[in-house]
Design a protein around this motif. Structure first.
Motif, mmCIF file in Angstrom:
data_model
loop_
_atom_site.group_PDB
_atom_site.id
_atom_site.type_symbol
_atom_site.label_atom_id
_atom_site.label_comp_id
_atom_site.label_asym_id
_atom_site.label_seq_id
_atom_site.Cartn_x
_atom_site.Cartn_y
_atom_site.Cartn_z
ATOM 1 N N ALA A 170 4.763 7.289 -3.779
ATOM 2 C CA ALA A 170 4.499 7.239 -2.344
ATOM 3 C C ALA A 170 4.111 5.814 -1.970
ATOM 4 O O ALA A 170 3.493 5.105 -2.763
ATOM 5 N N THR A 171 4.464 5.408 -0.781
ATOM 6 C CA THR A 171 4.128 4.077 -0.289
ATOM 7 C C THR A 171 3.111 4.189 0.830
ATOM 8 O O THR A 171 3.353 4.868 1.827
ATOM 9 N N LEU A 172 1.967 3.546 0.616
ATOM 10 C CA LEU A 172 0.954 3.451 1.659
ATOM 11 C C LEU A 172 1.207 2.171 2.453
ATOM 12 O O LEU A 172 1.401 1.103 1.873
ATOM 13 N N THR A 173 1.192 2.278 3.765
ATOM 14 C CA THR A 173 1.362 1.123 4.640
ATOM 15 C C THR A 173 0.226 1.110 5.645
ATOM 16 O O THR A 173 -0.089 2.147 6.239
ATOM 17 N N TRP A 174 -0.401 -0.049 5.805
ATOM 18 C CA TRP A 174 -1.534 -0.122 6.724
ATOM 19 C C TRP A 174 -1.481 -1.427 7.524
ATOM 20 O O TRP A 174 -0.904 -2.426 7.102
#
Length: 567
Positions: free
Chosen positions: A313-317
């Motif tokens: 999964a890719t977390l983007t913030w």
């Protein structure tokens, strides 16, 4: 005696006085304009043109003031018994002062310094003798309408100080040290146009005081917390300039500021003409943050100690106006970014995986801002026990066994051991794969009729099945088939099998191949075992078995029945 004492005392006093004066020097100021006033170390000394000023030897700060001119300040060194000449020319301020205006007349101030709206030399507007009559020759202090704080200084002594209210086109007479004596009409004020700041003539003088101006601006009304903005300001006619909450500043300039809360900066320009203010407000931008996870669902599979599927999964913030950013489970991160994460379930025991993993972002800044955001990933899949290894080996029978009348004979001890191990392993395998099956294919050598060998191959498969059933394998998990001699191994295949046999040395392989025809017959008296997953048994003939000679002989012998283990 008294006369003698008096005679001795007088010369002593004279000597001490002379010694004291010997420690002083003098400062002689020659200024343009000649009406300039001298302050030394903040003390009002007098007009520059009047006389030399006696000062203690040493360093002194000298200020030369005349309203309408830029003041001059410098340090001087006074030598004992010497006169220091100081010649200065003040720079005039050419701007004229517009109305409206009122007038102040001073009585009894003599040549004392007159300060307006402040107590330091920078608020000097003139001396008392310049503002003391309103006759044919005018000597006037002309000021903006309003209330002014008037201070009269003589040396370092404050002669008088108090408020003076000056209405427009009115003249206020102040009797020093009594205070305001009267206020009278001053109609001439309405007729006067813009006036020079300073004008002096024979028995006349006019000082026209200008009201200060102040202008303050900020390059941005809002900034991210921790970022800077520029304040820019200009003032005119100010003696003292401050910006709250910064403190004293230059008369004009710019300065970087970094507000940590909503801040209103107030520029105050104070001068002889009063006070002017200007404000600029700067507010830190609110802290902002986002956090997202993609994809929303990820698969995971672990078999035994091996992970066979693990999604990412890719977390983007993103954040704005943040100085510290962290994500629970990740740690400190930059203000903006992304991170690929391999997900592992919390559970460790076998079974389905169905977990929601939550990531929490925390952003803060020195301005007191706090923002929290969360993102979730659904983790699905399974954790499975390590697969049971099932060792499949073909089993072999003596010539013409088992017989119709004695189906229990022919499965020799070495082959029973092989099948007992298979039964145990297959039952463990069934716990993980309940749909699995064993397929038993019986074979016979090429000797004898087809139909006879068909029945013999079927008996061999059935005998093998019954042994496995007796050792715990469910009967419905076993399929039997007979193939007579239709799938016999050729001499070439047997030769290759012997050449690759794991239990035979090269010498033993060569020795065995001398009896190849016998081995071809023995290798085809077998039951091959397969599993429904496609795994098939290895055909490693049991050369090292104790009952090898009974298995390999080609003639029919009567065998002692070996009981099936577990019967």
């Amino acid at each position: 005696m008294r006369s003698l004492a008096r005679c001795l005392t007088l010369p002593l006093i004279i000597l001490l006085t002379a010694a004291a004066f010997a420690q002083d020097g003098k400062l002689k100021v020659q200024s343009t304009p000649k009406q300039a006033y001298v302050f030394v170390d903040g003390k009002a000394m007098g007009e520059a043109s009047r006389h030399a000023f006696t000062l203690p030897a040493g360093e002194h700060k000298v200020g030369i003031y005349n309203y309408g001119f830029k003041p001059l300040e410098q340090s001087v060194t006074i030598a004992a018994g010497q006169t220091l000449p100081l010649k200065v020319t003040l720079e005039a301020m050419p701007e004229e002062v517009p109305g409206p205006r009122g007038c102040i007349t001073l009585e009894g101030a003599n040549r004392s310094a007159v300060l307006l709206n402040g107590k330091t030399p920078a608020f000097f507007v003139g001396h008392g003798d310049e503002f003391n009559h309103e006759w044919l020759w005018k000597q006037e202090l002309i000021v903006p309408p309003g209330t002014h704080q008037l201070t009269i200084l003589s040396g370092d002594k404050e002669v008088w100080s108090g408020p003076v209210e000056v209405p427009a086109n009115q003249r206020v007479v102040v009797d020093i040290p009594k205070g305001v004596r009267k206020t009278v009409a001053w109609p001439r004020g309405e007729r006067l146009a813009s006036l020079a700041r300073f004008k002096a003539g024979t028995a006349s003088a006019a000082v026209v005081v200008s009201k200060p101006t102040a202008q303050l601006a900020a390059t941005a009304g809002q900034v991210d917390c921790g970022d800077t903005a520029q304040l820019k300001w200009t003032t005119t006619d100010a003696a003292e300039v401050t910006i709250a909450p910064l403190g004293p500043v230059a008369h004009s300039g710019e300065q970087s500021v970094k507000p940590t809360s909503n801040t209103t900066y107030t520029l105050t320009a104070a001068g002889p003409g009063g006070v002017a203010t200007s404000t600029a407000a700067i507010a830190p931008n609110p802290l902002r943050a986002t956090l997202a996870a993609s994809p929303a669902e990820v698969r995971f599979k672990k078999v035994g100690g091996k992970i066979v599927e693990q999604g990412t999964a890719t977390l983007t913030w993103t954040t704005a106006s943040a100085s510290g950013v962290s994500i629970e489970g990740v740690g400190a991160v930059p203000a903006n970014g992304s991170r690929d994460l391999q997900l592992t379930p919390r559970k460790t025991t076998a079974g389905p995986v169905d977990e929601t993993i939550t990531y929490a972002l925390n952003a803060t800044n020195p301005c007191g801002g706090v923002e929290n955001r969360t993102a979730t990933v659904h983790l699905v899949g399974s954790i499975e026990e390590a697969p049971v290894a099932v060792a499949l080996q073909s089993v072999y029978f003596p010539t013409d066994y088992p017989r119709t009348h004695n189906p229990n004979a022919g499965l020799l001890k070495s082959q029973q051991t092989v099948l007992a191990g298979l039964a145990q392993q297959f039952q463990q395998y069934l716990a993980q794969h309940p749909d699995a099956q064993l397929i038993l294919d019986g074979h016979a050598d090429r000797r004898g009729p087809l139909n006879y060998n068909q029945a013999l191959s079927e008996r061999r498969a059935e005998a093998t099945k019954q042994f496995l059933v007796a050792h715990g394998v469910p009967q419905d998990k076993i399929v039997t088939r007979g193939h007579s001699y239709e799938q016999n191994l050729s001499a070439t295949e047997v030769r290759a099998m012997v050449g690759q046999h794991p239990e035979l040395s090269p010498e033993e392989q060569q020795q065995s191949l001398k009896k190849l025809p016998l081995l071809v017959l023995a290798s085809n008296r077998r039951v091959d075992i397969a599993m429904s997953n496609g795994q098939v048994s290895s055909r490693d003939y049991p050369f090292k078995a104790d009952d090898f000679s009974a298995l390999v002989r080609r003639e029919v012998r009567t065998l002692k029945v070996v009981p099936v283990v577990g019967e």
